[in-house]
Design a protein around this motif. Structure first.
Motif, PDB file in Angstrom:
ATOM      1  N   ASN A  13      46.206  14.122  -5.420  1.00  0.00           N
ATOM      2  CA  ASN A  13      46.121  12.831  -5.561  1.00  0.00           C
ATOM      3  C   ASN A  13      45.581  11.841  -4.355  1.00  0.00           C
ATOM      4  O   ASN A  13      46.558  11.351  -3.559  1.00  0.00           O
ATOM      5  CB  ASN A  13      47.428  12.065  -5.878  1.00  0.00           C
ATOM      6  N   PRO A  14      44.493  12.321  -3.904  1.00  0.00           N
ATOM      7  CA  PRO A  14      44.001  11.546  -2.594  1.00  0.00           C
ATOM      8  C   PRO A  14      43.840  10.163  -2.600  1.00  0.00           C
ATOM      9  O   PRO A  14      43.698   9.574  -3.470  1.00  0.00           O
ATOM     10  CB  PRO A  14      42.220  12.149  -2.559  1.00  0.00           C
ATOM     11  N   ILE A  15      44.185   9.488  -1.379  1.00  0.00           N
ATOM     12  CA  ILE A  15      43.717   8.182  -1.098  1.00  0.00           C
ATOM     13  C   ILE A  15      43.056   8.035   0.032  1.00  0.00           C
ATOM     14  O   ILE A  15      43.253   8.659   1.165  1.00  0.00           O
ATOM     15  CB  ILE A  15      45.245   7.172  -1.119  1.00  0.00           C
ATOM     16  N   THR A  16      42.017   6.926   0.098  1.00  0.00           N
ATOM     17  CA  THR A  16      41.264   6.734   1.325  1.00  0.00           C
ATOM     18  C   THR A  16      41.845   5.925   2.179  1.00  0.00           C
ATOM     19  O   THR A  16      42.697   4.970   1.673  1.00  0.00           O
ATOM     20  CB  THR A  16      40.005   6.471   0.904  1.00  0.00           C
ATOM     21  N   TYR A  17      41.245   6.083   3.358  1.00  0.00           N
ATOM     22  CA  TYR A  17      41.805   4.682   4.266  1.00  0.00           C
ATOM     23  C   TYR A  17      41.426   3.495   3.942  1.00  0.00           C
ATOM     24  O   TYR A  17      42.040   2.381   4.080  1.00  0.00           O
ATOM     25  CB  TYR A  17      41.093   5.094   5.833  1.00  0.00           C
ATOM     26  N   ASP A  18      39.987   3.197   3.322  1.00  0.00           N
ATOM     27  CA  ASP A  18      39.663   1.989   2.893  1.00  0.00           C
ATOM     28  C   ASP A  18      40.753   1.364   1.616  1.00  0.00           C
ATOM     29  O   ASP A  18      41.075   0.203   1.941  1.00  0.00           O
ATOM     30  CB  ASP A  18      38.248   2.111   1.893  1.00  0.00           C
ATOM     31  N   SER A  19      41.349   2.285   0.887  1.00  0.00           N
ATOM     32  CA  SER A  19      42.192   1.706  -0.378  1.00  0.00           C
ATOM     33  C   SER A  19      43.540   1.474   0.565  1.00  0.00           C
ATOM     34  O   SER A  19      44.240   0.464   0.253  1.00  0.00           O
ATOM     35  CB  SER A  19      42.495   2.801  -1.061  1.00  0.00           C
ATOM     36  N   LEU A  20      43.907   2.317   1.550  1.00  0.00           N
ATOM     37  CA  LEU A  20      45.003   1.917   2.500  1.00  0.00           C
ATOM     38  C   LEU A  20      44.676   0.547   2.993  1.00  0.00           C
ATOM     39  O   LEU A  20      45.675  -0.282   3.071  1.00  0.00           O
ATOM     40  CB  LEU A  20      45.149   2.811   3.508  1.00  0.00           C
ATOM     41  N   LEU A  21      43.773   0.207   3.671  1.00  0.00           N
ATOM     42  CA  LEU A  21      43.397  -0.980   4.394  1.00  0.00           C
ATOM     43  C   LEU A  21      43.581  -2.142   3.465  1.00  0.00           C
ATOM     44  O   LEU A  21      44.040  -3.311   3.764  1.00  0.00           O
ATOM     45  CB  LEU A  21      42.429  -1.051   5.018  1.00  0.00           C
ATOM     46  N   GLN A  22      43.026  -1.855   2.349  1.00  0.00           N
ATOM     47  CA  GLN A  22      43.033  -3.367   1.207  1.00  0.00           C
ATOM     48  C   GLN A  22      44.660  -3.189   0.718  1.00  0.00           C
ATOM     49  O   GLN A  22      44.804  -4.246   0.641  1.00  0.00           O
ATOM     50  CB  GLN A  22      42.174  -2.617   0.050  1.00  0.00           C
ATOM     51  N   CYS A  23      45.363  -2.282   0.819  1.00  0.00           N
ATOM     52  CA  CYS A  23      46.613  -2.543   0.381  1.00  0.00           C
ATOM     53  C   CYS A  23      47.278  -3.394   1.502  1.00  0.00           C
ATOM     54  O   CYS A  23      48.134  -4.029   1.164  1.00  0.00           O
ATOM     55  CB  CYS A  23      47.416  -1.165   0.202  1.00  0.00           C
ATOM     56  N   TRP A  24      47.037  -2.950   2.775  1.00  0.00           N
ATOM     57  CA  TRP A  24      47.638  -3.834   3.932  1.00  0.00           C
ATOM     58  C   TRP A  24      47.337  -5.052   3.724  1.00  0.00           C
ATOM     59  O   TRP A  24      47.954  -5.989   3.928  1.00  0.00           O
ATOM     60  CB  TRP A  24      47.174  -3.154   5.225  1.00  0.00           C
ATOM     61  N   PHE A  25      45.949  -5.371   3.435  1.00  0.00           N
ATOM     62  CA  PHE A  25      45.316  -6.760   3.415  1.00  0.00           C
ATOM     63  C   PHE A  25      46.127  -7.480   2.443  1.00  0.00           C
ATOM     64  O   PHE A  25      46.491  -8.825   2.422  1.00  0.00           O
ATOM     65  CB  PHE A  25      43.855  -6.906   3.228  1.00  0.00           C
ATOM     66  N   ASP A  26      46.356  -6.916   0.936  1.00  0.00           N
ATOM     67  CA  ASP A  26      46.795  -7.441  -0.054  1.00  0.00           C
ATOM     68  C   ASP A  26      48.336  -8.014   0.102  1.00  0.00           C
ATOM     69  O   ASP A  26      48.497  -9.116  -0.175  1.00  0.00           O
ATOM     70  CB  ASP A  26      46.694  -6.776  -1.318  1.00  0.00           C
ATOM     71  N   TYR A  27      48.788  -7.185   0.838  1.00  0.00           N
ATOM     72  CA  TYR A  27      50.440  -7.454   1.093  1.00  0.00           C
ATOM     73  C   TYR A  27      50.386  -8.398   2.141  1.00  0.00           C
ATOM     74  O   TYR A  27      51.328  -9.331   1.803  1.00  0.00           O
ATOM     75  CB  TYR A  27      51.302  -6.205   1.587  1.00  0.00           C
ATOM     76  N   PHE A  28      50.032  -8.518   3.093  1.00  0.00           N
ATOM     77  CA  PHE A  28      50.179  -9.152   4.403  1.00  0.00           C
ATOM     78  C   PHE A  28      49.560 -10.614   4.034  1.00  0.00           C
ATOM     79  O   PHE A  28      49.866 -11.751   4.845  1.00  0.00           O
ATOM     80  CB  PHE A  28      50.051  -8.695   5.550  1.00  0.00           C
ATOM     81  N   SER A  29      48.743 -10.619   3.367  1.00  0.00           N
ATOM     82  CA  SER A  29      47.881 -11.912   3.105  1.00  0.00           C
ATOM     83  C   SER A  29      48.805 -12.773   2.263  1.00  0.00           C
ATOM     84  O   SER A  29      48.885 -13.989   2.420  1.00  0.00           O
ATOM     85  CB  SER A  29      46.450 -11.660   2.475  1.00  0.00           C
TER      86      SER A  29
END
Length: 499
Positions: free
Chosen positions: A354-370
């Motif tokens: 169940n891989p997750i890429t760094y791009d998806s991780l960074l997008q999640c950070w942006f979605d949460y903290f924005s």
């Protein structure tokens, strides 16, 4: 790999058992102990090895650093006023230290008791600091592992020695699928047959002792300078000579080599190699965590608007695994291979299933903290307006900072530091901070490997009971990364580590 016998029910297996757990005040060990008490109240006894000067100090650390944690909330609610009585009847704190023989236990009668009663040893003790002093890492991660193994060999009723390592003992320069195979004596990650690259663990220990004496005899060096020199020695030996990314994984690899070595004999052995351990996914407390770990350092720097660029390849996989899944794997593998006089190695991660890429991780950070900005010292929200940018060459960013620092240094000289001094100090601090992050984490953020977890997949297939399969879930395919990161992990970091 031998399959689990179906009659080896995991919960039932631990009934009446006596365990010894090292590193018991650490994050992973606490999750293990809590889970064990919650699913099997009839475990006979769990000896907890705790670094302390005496029994009273060990008991105090048990109360404050283990039982006092919110992690034990479910057990406290279950037993109410009887929780302390229940916990102290099962948990026995023992003052000791794995850096010494016989685990540093001073009471010979107590040592004799352990050797007669202990059936399962779970070695979780480690220093996980990437940039630790070389002598400290060798003591804990290498000699400590050796001492625990030697102790285990003396236990007359021992059914299992479980050693927790890290998936990254394979290094960070490999590509493709990385198998669950043992490290060989003398093996290094450097290619070629040059004998100068052969790893001699005893020689590394001797070298470190001599270096420590040399540093201590130099009266011109401050204690801080001596400490830094020992840290740099570890990184130099790991990276430039033998090929491991940092002192932590280098010494964990050496620890594995000693545990797997000729002196193991026929000791039943499981080595569990987790990837990057994150907060609890499900039970007993979703989001619970101790310490801001690895990749979350970048996340918090981004949330606090201290860092806008990420040194990594956005398409690379970041191998995350929740702490409760690691513990479930630890318990299941212990049961599966108890009394089997052989060795078994398990990767516990997500990069294959169940891989997750760094791009998806960074997008999640942006979605949460924005949507949920942090608050600055002035009480104003630290608004996040853009996703972190990734850079393929970290030197580009470093050189940019260096150029600005050189310009400011010149301007400070011309103006006697009156105008640009504060700006220079601030930028220099950020530069040093960023450089440390890059040096430590770049090997991981450009890592092209995936950890094969075929052994764990076979093990999962042998758990016949649906209820137990759910209770000891260790399948990363069951993780919804967006939901976990956004609703559980990030709020857990903020609640338990950024109070």
């Amino acid at each position: 790999m031998c399959e689990v016998e179906r009659e080896k029910n995991i919960v039932r297996f631990f009934k009446g058992k006596t365990l010894l757990v090292t590193g018991s005040t650490g994050f992973l060990a606490k999750i293990f102990v809590e889970k064990l008490l919650r699913v099997q109240a009839d475990v006979k006894r769990v000896f907890l090895l705790i670094r302390a000067v005496d029994a009273a100090s060990a008991m105090q650390r048990l109360q404050h650093e283990i039982l006092g944690k919110e992690l034990f909330k479910a057990l406290k609610e279950k037993y109410g006023d009887g929780f302390q009585s229940f916990a102290t009847s099962k948990l026995w704190p023992v003052a000791g230290d794995i850096v010494h023989e016989n685990l540093g236990i001073q009471d010979s009668n107590l040592v004799s008791k352990f050797l007669k009663e202990v059936q399962i040893i779970v070695n979780v003790a480690a220093t996980t600091n990437f940039f630790e002093r070389y002598d400290v890492s060798l003591d804990i991660n290498v000699l400590g592992a050796k001492h625990v193994m030697q102790f285990a060999k003396q236990c007359v009723k021992l059914e299992m020695f479980l050693h927790v390592s890290t998936a990254y003992v394979s290094g960070t320069e490999r590509c493709g699928l990385i198998p669950e195979k043992r490290l060989l004596i003398g093996e290094t990650l450097r290619s070629g047959s040059n004998s100068s690259y052969e790893l001699d663990i005893e020689a590394e220990i001797d070298l470190t002792e001599k270096k420590k004496v040399e540093l201590q005899s130099d009266h011109n060096l401050t204690p801080q300078a001596q400490k830094l020199a020992m840290k740099e020695l570890g990184m130099q030996r790991a990276q430039h000579l033998f090929g491991w990314p940092n002192t932590y994984v280098f010494t964990k690899a050496m620890g594995e080599i000693l545990v797997l070595g000729h002196s193991r004999g026929n000791l039943p052995l499981v080595i569990v190699r987790p990837s990057i351990i994150t907060s609890i996914l499900r039970d007993p407390l979703p989001g619970w965590i101790e310490g801001i770990r690895t990749i979350d350092i970048f996340m918090m720097a981004y949330a606090n608007r201290k860092l806008q660029s990420f040194p990594g390849d956005p398409q690379m996989i970041v191998d995350l695994i929740p702490g409760d899944m690691v513990v479930n794997a630890m318990m299941a593998t212990t049961v599966a291979h108890s009394n089997q006089q052989s060795e078994f190695i398990y990767h516990v991660g997500s990069s294959t299933r169940n891989p997750i890429t760094y791009d998806s991780l960074l997008q999640c950070w942006f979605d949460y903290f924005s949507a949920n900005p942090r608050t600055g010292k002035d009480g104003e929200p630290l608004k996040i307006t853009r996703k972190m940018t990734t850079i393929s060459r970290t030197t580009f960013l470093i050189m940019g900072y260096q150029f600005l620092l050189q310009v400011l240094h010149l301007l400070n000289f011309l103006t006697c530091g009156f105008i640009f001094g504060r700006l220079y100090d601030d930028l220099n601090h950020k530069y040093k901070y960023l450089k440390v992050l890059i040096d430590l984490f770049e090997p991981y953020t450009f890592f092209k490997g995936r950890f094969d977890d075929a052994n764990l997949e076979k093990l999962r297939a042998t758990i016949g009971e649906e209820e137990e399969e759910e209770m000891f879930d260790m399948d990363s395919k069951h993780i919804d990364w967006n939901s976990y990161l956004h609703d559980i992990h990030i709020p857990g970091i903020l609640k338990y580590e950024c109070k």
